[in-house]
Design a protein around this motif. Structure first.
Motif, PDB file in Angstrom:
ATOM      1  N   ALA A  40     -46.330  85.868  88.867  1.00 38.60           N
ATOM      2  CA  ALA A  40     -47.241  85.469  87.796  1.00 38.60           C
ATOM      3  C   ALA A  40     -46.732  84.211  87.101  1.00 38.60           C
ATOM      4  CB  ALA A  40     -47.393  86.605  86.799  1.00 38.60           C
ATOM      5  N   ILE A  41     -45.477  84.227  86.690  1.00 36.72           N
ATOM      6  CA  ILE A  41     -44.910  83.117  85.943  1.00 36.72           C
ATOM      7  C   ILE A  41     -43.965  82.338  86.843  1.00 36.72           C
ATOM      8  CG2 ILE A  41     -43.607  82.427  83.911  1.00 36.72           C
ATOM      9  CD1 ILE A  41     -46.266  83.816  83.294  1.00 36.72           C
ATOM     10  N   ARG A  42     -44.350  81.133  87.170  1.00 39.17           N
ATOM     11  CA  ARG A  42     -43.469  80.265  87.954  1.00 39.17           C
ATOM     12  C   ARG A  42     -42.720  79.362  86.986  1.00 39.17           C
ATOM     13  NH1 ARG A  42     -44.743  78.262  93.735  1.00 39.17           N
ATOM     14  NH2 ARG A  42     -42.536  78.757  93.706  1.00 39.17           N
ATOM     15  N   PRO A  43     -41.414  79.248  87.141  1.00 35.98           N
ATOM     16  CA  PRO A  43     -40.656  78.401  86.222  1.00 35.98           C
ATOM     17  C   PRO A  43     -41.033  76.932  86.392  1.00 35.98           C
ATOM     18  CG  PRO A  43     -39.298  79.081  88.072  1.00 35.98           C
ATOM     19  CD  PRO A  43     -40.576  79.837  88.184  1.00 35.98           C
ATOM     20  N   GLU A  44     -40.797  76.141  85.342  1.00 39.09           N
ATOM     21  CA  GLU A  44     -41.040  74.718  85.442  1.00 39.09           C
ATOM     22  C   GLU A  44     -40.210  74.144  86.589  1.00 39.09           C
ATOM     23  OE1 GLU A  44     -39.799  76.210  82.802  1.00 39.09           O
ATOM     24  OE2 GLU A  44     -41.029  75.849  81.022  1.00 39.09           O
ATOM     25  N   ARG A  45     -40.760  73.174  87.264  1.00 36.95           N
ATOM     26  CA  ARG A  45     -40.012  72.566  88.366  1.00 36.95           C
ATOM     27  C   ARG A  45     -38.726  71.917  87.847  1.00 36.95           C
ATOM     28  NH1 ARG A  45     -41.995  67.769  92.440  1.00 36.95           N
ATOM     29  NH2 ARG A  45     -40.384  68.073  94.033  1.00 36.95           N
ATOM     30  N   PHE A  46     -38.754  71.484  86.600  1.00 35.79           N
ATOM     31  CA  PHE A  46     -37.560  70.923  85.985  1.00 35.79           C
ATOM     32  C   PHE A  46     -36.407  71.920  86.084  1.00 35.79           C
ATOM     33  CE2 PHE A  46     -34.651  70.019  82.581  1.00 35.79           C
ATOM     34  CZ  PHE A  46     -34.644  68.641  82.434  1.00 35.79           C
ATOM     35  N   ALA A  47     -36.674  73.194  85.752  1.00 33.41           N
ATOM     36  CA  ALA A  47     -35.630  74.218  85.806  1.00 33.41           C
ATOM     37  C   ALA A  47     -35.118  74.401  87.224  1.00 33.41           C
ATOM     38  CB  ALA A  47     -36.181  75.536  85.264  1.00 33.41           C
ATOM     39  N   ARG A  48     -36.032  74.388  88.170  1.00 32.56           N
ATOM     40  CA  ARG A  48     -35.639  74.574  89.571  1.00 32.56           C
ATOM     41  C   ARG A  48     -34.778  73.418  90.050  1.00 32.56           C
ATOM     42  NH1 ARG A  48     -40.724  75.074  92.958  1.00 32.56           N
ATOM     43  NH2 ARG A  48     -40.322  72.967  93.727  1.00 32.56           N
ATOM     44  N   LEU A  49     -35.145  72.194  89.654  1.00 33.14           N
ATOM     45  CA  LEU A  49     -34.381  71.023  90.072  1.00 33.14           C
ATOM     46  C   LEU A  49     -32.969  71.038  89.487  1.00 33.14           C
ATOM     47  CD1 LEU A  49     -37.179  68.322  89.749  1.00 33.14           C
ATOM     48  CD2 LEU A  49     -35.985  68.930  91.863  1.00 33.14           C
ATOM     49  N   VAL A  50     -32.855  71.419  88.228  1.00 35.10           N
ATOM     50  CA  VAL A  50     -31.535  71.481  87.595  1.00 35.10           C
ATOM     51  C   VAL A  50     -30.661  72.519  88.296  1.00 35.10           C
ATOM     52  CG1 VAL A  50     -30.315  72.122  85.480  1.00 35.10           C
ATOM     53  CG2 VAL A  50     -32.306  70.615  85.361  1.00 35.10           C
ATOM     54  N   THR A  51     -31.243  73.674  88.617  1.00 36.34           N
ATOM     55  CA  THR A  51     -30.483  74.714  89.302  1.00 36.34           C
ATOM     56  C   THR A  51     -30.088  74.273  90.702  1.00 36.34           C
ATOM     57  OG1 THR A  51     -31.674  76.403  88.047  1.00 36.34           O
ATOM     58  CG2 THR A  51     -30.507  77.132  90.021  1.00 36.34           C
ATOM     59  N   LEU A  52     -31.021  73.657  91.422  1.00 37.15           N
ATOM     60  CA  LEU A  52     -30.709  73.179  92.768  1.00 37.15           C
ATOM     61  C   LEU A  52     -29.620  72.114  92.725  1.00 37.15           C
ATOM     62  CD1 LEU A  52     -31.244  73.035  95.800  1.00 37.15           C
ATOM     63  CD2 LEU A  52     -33.105  71.429  95.342  1.00 37.15           C
ATOM     64  N   ALA A  53     -29.674  71.217  91.747  1.00 39.56           N
ATOM     65  CA  ALA A  53     -28.638  70.187  91.625  1.00 39.56           C
ATOM     66  C   ALA A  53     -27.264  70.820  91.477  1.00 39.56           C
ATOM     67  CB  ALA A  53     -28.947  69.280  90.435  1.00 39.56           C
TER      68      ALA A  53
ATOM     69  N   PRO B 251     -17.652  61.342  94.523  1.00 44.00           N
ATOM     70  CA  PRO B 251     -17.572  61.829  93.134  1.00 44.00           C
ATOM     71  C   PRO B 251     -18.966  61.913  92.509  1.00 44.00           C
ATOM     72  CG  PRO B 251     -15.919  60.138  93.535  1.00 44.00           C
ATOM     73  CD  PRO B 251     -16.818  60.150  94.746  1.00 44.00           C
ATOM     74  N   TYR B 252     -19.172  62.949  91.762  1.00 44.48           N
ATOM     75  CA  TYR B 252     -20.480  63.165  91.154  1.00 44.48           C
ATOM     76  C   TYR B 252     -20.405  62.992  89.645  1.00 44.48           C
ATOM     77  CZ  TYR B 252     -21.481  65.346  95.622  1.00 44.48           C
ATOM     78  OH  TYR B 252     -21.638  65.579  96.957  1.00 44.48           O
ATOM     79  N   SER B 253     -21.539  62.743  89.063  1.00 49.28           N
ATOM     80  CA  SER B 253     -21.638  62.854  87.613  1.00 49.28           C
ATOM     81  C   SER B 253     -21.385  64.296  87.220  1.00 49.28           C
ATOM     82  CB  SER B 253     -23.048  62.443  87.164  1.00 49.28           C
ATOM     83  OG  SER B 253     -23.298  62.899  85.859  1.00 49.28           O
ATOM     84  N   ASP B 254     -20.720  64.481  86.095  1.00 45.19           N
ATOM     85  CA  ASP B 254     -20.466  65.845  85.635  1.00 45.19           C
ATOM     86  C   ASP B 254     -21.694  66.470  84.979  1.00 45.19           C
ATOM     87  OD1 ASP B 254     -17.873  65.827  86.492  1.00 45.19           O
ATOM     88  OD2 ASP B 254     -17.060  65.099  84.583  1.00 45.19           O
ATOM     89  N   ASN B 255     -22.765  65.683  84.868  1.00 42.82           N
ATOM     90  CA  ASN B 255     -23.931  66.161  84.123  1.00 42.82           C
ATOM     91  C   ASN B 255     -24.474  67.477  84.648  1.00 42.82           C
ATOM     92  OD1 ASN B 255     -23.515  63.653  83.094  1.00 42.82           O
ATOM     93  ND2 ASN B 255     -25.473  62.791  83.731  1.00 42.82           N
ATOM     94  N   PHE B 256     -24.540  67.618  85.982  1.00 40.69           N
ATOM     95  CA  PHE B 256     -25.110  68.827  86.566  1.00 40.69           C
ATOM     96  C   PHE B 256     -24.039  69.696  87.205  1.00 40.69           C
ATOM     97  CE2 PHE B 256     -28.492  65.599  86.713  1.00 40.69           C
ATOM     98  CZ  PHE B 256     -29.420  66.237  85.904  1.00 40.69           C
ATOM     99  N   ALA B 257     -22.775  69.386  86.926  1.00 39.57           N
ATOM    100  CA  ALA B 257     -21.680  70.168  87.503  1.00 39.57           C
ATOM    101  C   ALA B 257     -21.279  71.315  86.599  1.00 39.57           C
ATOM    102  CB  ALA B 257     -20.478  69.268  87.770  1.00 39.57           C
ATOM    103  N   ARG B 258     -22.047  71.519  85.566  1.00 36.98           N
ATOM    104  CA  ARG B 258     -21.862  72.664  84.681  1.00 36.98           C
ATOM    105  C   ARG B 258     -23.235  73.287  84.459  1.00 36.98           C
ATOM    106  NH1 ARG B 258     -19.575  70.155  79.452  1.00 36.98           N
ATOM    107  NH2 ARG B 258     -20.097  72.229  78.673  1.00 36.98           N
ATOM    108  N   PRO B 259     -23.277  74.554  84.113  1.00 37.49           N
ATOM    109  CA  PRO B 259     -24.597  75.185  83.936  1.00 37.49           C
ATOM    110  C   PRO B 259     -25.383  74.566  82.792  1.00 37.49           C
ATOM    111  CG  PRO B 259     -22.846  76.607  83.108  1.00 37.49           C
ATOM    112  CD  PRO B 259     -22.172  75.487  83.835  1.00 37.49           C
TER     113      PRO B 259
END
Length: 686
Positions: free
Chosen positions: A372-385, A449-457
């Protein structure tokens, strides 16, 4: 490229840029350096940047704005504090993680918020073994979950959820049961309430100029936005509107209070009534020595509903005051007697209606229901990153099938998401990551090397937070480990607010059986016998049982402990709200391989119909027929507007209580012995 995809790239790049710079930056710098803004003219940039900031703010990601003293907007500086994007680490115990995994395994596929729940669990368990792959426990089973209930209802719920999130006024047609009328509604949606297996919308009705409650299953047609504006209203402060007020009302308390009823309850069931209904009123000792018991004082808005509740308790309840309520109950008792004395005169039956093709139902093991409720794609992208970065830093390839399972998306969706993340950057041509989906079913992530931006929850977005806490509240304190409540406290502390106050509330079902549930859970966990004092309402008898507890199961009428009863040499289900006391013993038992406590979970817990060999035909008055059509199987429609429904029953006493609860608006047509039993029961109500 689609506009939504362009927007996501801009927003993710903006986050990366601000956090990589680690300093306040100007709007001019953002326009120059952030992916997606550089090609815009000044006016277009101002509009897009303002809209992106507002949307990120609504997702809980708030940019800090430093304004110069002279107030020139072009000289404003922007930054993103790490705590406004990252989720503080949560120190879960192994037991709490196992409980959270159990919640998902129980609800996955049948919980309206299952998909955002999966993403939320990915975020809050960062750095720990994924709870999504932990072995499922078999000590709890759910007959009733938070599912929306069919394609049309799912779409309706999703639209309402989005409208609440965006503060959008909605329009829809609504069937009002009390007036038996359908009409257009325009509503500012404030909150969703899940109670008794149904979703309800709490919102400001423009037609009534007041707050109203709408059951989603009674909405008709499509739910639409009233305007094309970004936002239509501002949600009132909690001091003005508190959804918990509506979740703690009895059936007789919906509406404007008309009086306070005082009802005598016999000592025999006072413990049960106080446990089950204590939050709806107050209890004081009775003053009549000849009639030991307690007095239950409760406000009421609907006289019939309170009268019906009193009648269902039979000889164990009497109305003391007000006189108008006493007269209402007395009149309904007389109606019950009249309709069960002699033959019941029914109106002629109407021709049968054409049978509508029912939507296919899902049986166990047939796969997932539509979310019923699909999360925003933004949330999915952040989690996938975060998943990709973790793999890249570990220098390992990911299995495509595993990622698809973890995120519950298709391969096409995954490839699109990877393509988006591959162009997200934090300025100066420095990209956050680069990943490639190979034909051999693996995903390779460049280990630079990656940005630390998405290397933490990342912080949980509103729908993820609501999904997580709603799942916990739906199951409550019924896990053998008893660790969901402590997990909930840690989650709310990390979020800084209780998500249940921001758009969704799961009402407590049944009575306060926490102590009984804990005893049963301990017995299940330790494989020890539990001694219970059980009230069998059908026979008005207490009995002591020494049981082997195997699982806790919920159903339409509450929670049960599924147990093997050595005295009966069979599996029995004991309702927690009928267990007066439960004592855990030191006697160990060896679990029986033949016992499958969850075997019936798709049957009577879900449908409310126990396996039985008898069927009753029950007449329902024209005034209550529309409720019967919504909740019962209608066998006949009669010319005067009444209906005949079929009820399956195992015990006559249960059937009698069901008819008493209809307060004279129902009468048994057959079998004859059940009609006589109702008549006999009314003799005890004087």
């Amino acid at each position: 490229m689609a506009k939504d995809t362009e927007k996501l790239i801009r927003q993710l790049s903006l986050i990366s840029y601000l956090m990589a710079e680690r300093r306040p930056v100007t709007a001019l710098e953002i326009r120059r350096d952030v992916e997606g803004y550089s090609g815009m003219n000044e006016d277009a940039f101002a509009r897009r940047f303002y809209a992106d900031r507002a949307e990120l703010d609504s997702l809980g990601i708030q940019l800090t704005v430093e304004r110069p003293i002279d107030g020139i907007a072009e000289q404003e500086n922007y930054s993103l504090r790490p705590e406004n994007f990252h989720l503080p680490p949560i120190a879960f115990t192994d037991g709490e993680l196992a409980s959270l995994q159990t919640s998902l395994s129980l609800l996955d596929g049948e919980f309206a918020y299952a998909e955002p729940l999966r993403l939320a669990l990915q975020q809050i368990t960062w750095g720990r073994p994924s709870p999504l792959t932990a072995p499922a426990q078999q000590s709890i089973a759910l007959g009733i979950t938070g599912s929306a209930g069919g394609h049309e209802l799912s779409q309706r719920l999703a639209k309402v959820e989005t409208a609440i999130f965006r503060n959008k006024t909605i329009t829809f047609d609504y069937y009002t049961m009390e007036r038996d009328a359908e009409g257009a509604r325009k509503v500012d949606p404030y909150h969703l309430l899940y109670q008794g297996g149904q979703f309800y919308l709490l919102g400001h009705s423009h037609e009534r100029g007041a707050l109203r409650v709408f059951r989603l299953s009674r909405m008709r047609g499509k739910v639409a936005y009233a305007t094309k504006a970004e936002h239509d209203f501002k949600r009132p402060a909690q001091s003005v509107f508190d959804p918990r007020d509506y979740a703690s009302r009895a059936d007789w308390q919906f509406g404007d209070t008309v009086a306070t009823g005082r009802v005598w309850i016999s000592d025999r069931i006072a413990w049960q009534v106080e446990r089950h209904y204590g939050r709806y009123g107050t209890f004081t000792p009775g003053t009549d020595p000849a009639r030991p018991g307690v007095v239950f004082a409760t406000d009421y808005a609907n006289t019939r509903q309170l009268a019906a509740w009193v009648l269902r308790l039979g000889e164990h309840a009497r109305v003391l005051e007000p006189e108008s309520l006493r007269e209402e109950v007395a009149a309904r008792i007389q109606t019950l007697r009249a309709r069960h004395t002699g033959p019941l005169d029914l109106a002629p039956a109407l021709p049968p209606r054409p049978v509508e093709e029912a939507a296919p139902t899902r049986s166990a093991g047939e796969g997932r229901r539509e979310a019923a409720i699909r999360p925003e794609r933004f949330a999915r992208l952040v989690t996938l990153a975060s998943i990709l970065i973790e793999a890249g830093r570990a220098g390992k390839r990911l299995e495509l099938a595993d990622v698809l399972q973890r995120l519950q998306i298709t391969e096409a969706e995954l490839r699109e998401d990877v393509a988006v993340l591959n162009v997200v950057n934090f300025g100066g041509g420095s990209y956050v990551l680069y990943a490639e989906v190979h034909d051999d079913g693996t995903i390779e992530v460049d280990p630079e090397p990656y940005s630390d931006n998405f290397a933490r929850p990342a912080r949980l977005l509103p729908v993820e937070a609501k999904a997580l806490v709603a799942a916990i509240d739906l199951i409550g304190d019924h896990l053998p480990e008893g660790t969901l409540e402590s997990a909930r406290e840690k989650i709310v502390a990390a979020l800084g607010a209780d998500p249940m106050e921001q758009g969704l509330h799961v009402a407590k079902s049944g009575g306060d059986d926490a102590a009984i549930a804990r005893a049963a859970s301990q017995g299940i966990r330790d494989n020890v016998l539990v001694n219970i004092e059980y009230y069998k309402a059908n026979e008005d008898q207490f009995s002591e049982r020494l049981i082997e507890p195997y699982a806790l199961i919920n159903g339409q009428e509450g929670w049960y402990v599924a147990a093997y009863d050595p005295a009966k040499d069979d599996v029995r289900h004991f309702r927690l709200d009928r267990i007066k006391t439960a004592t855990v013993t030191d006697t160990h038992f060896e679990p029986r391989a033949s016992v499958d406590p969850a075997r019936d979970v798709e049957g009577w817990p879900r449908t409310g119909e126990v396996p039985a060999s008898r069927t009753a035909r029950v007449w329902v008055s024209p005034e209550r027929a529309r409720w019967a059509r919504e909740e019962r199987h209608v066998a006949e429609e009669l010319e005067d507007g009444s209906v005949v429904v079929e009820l399956r029953f195992a015990g006559t006493d249960w059937l009698v209580r069901e008819v008493l609860m209809e307060a004279g608006d129902a009468a048994i047509v057959e079998p004859a012995d059940a009609r006589e039993a109702v008549l006999a029961a009314t003799a005890q109500l004087d």
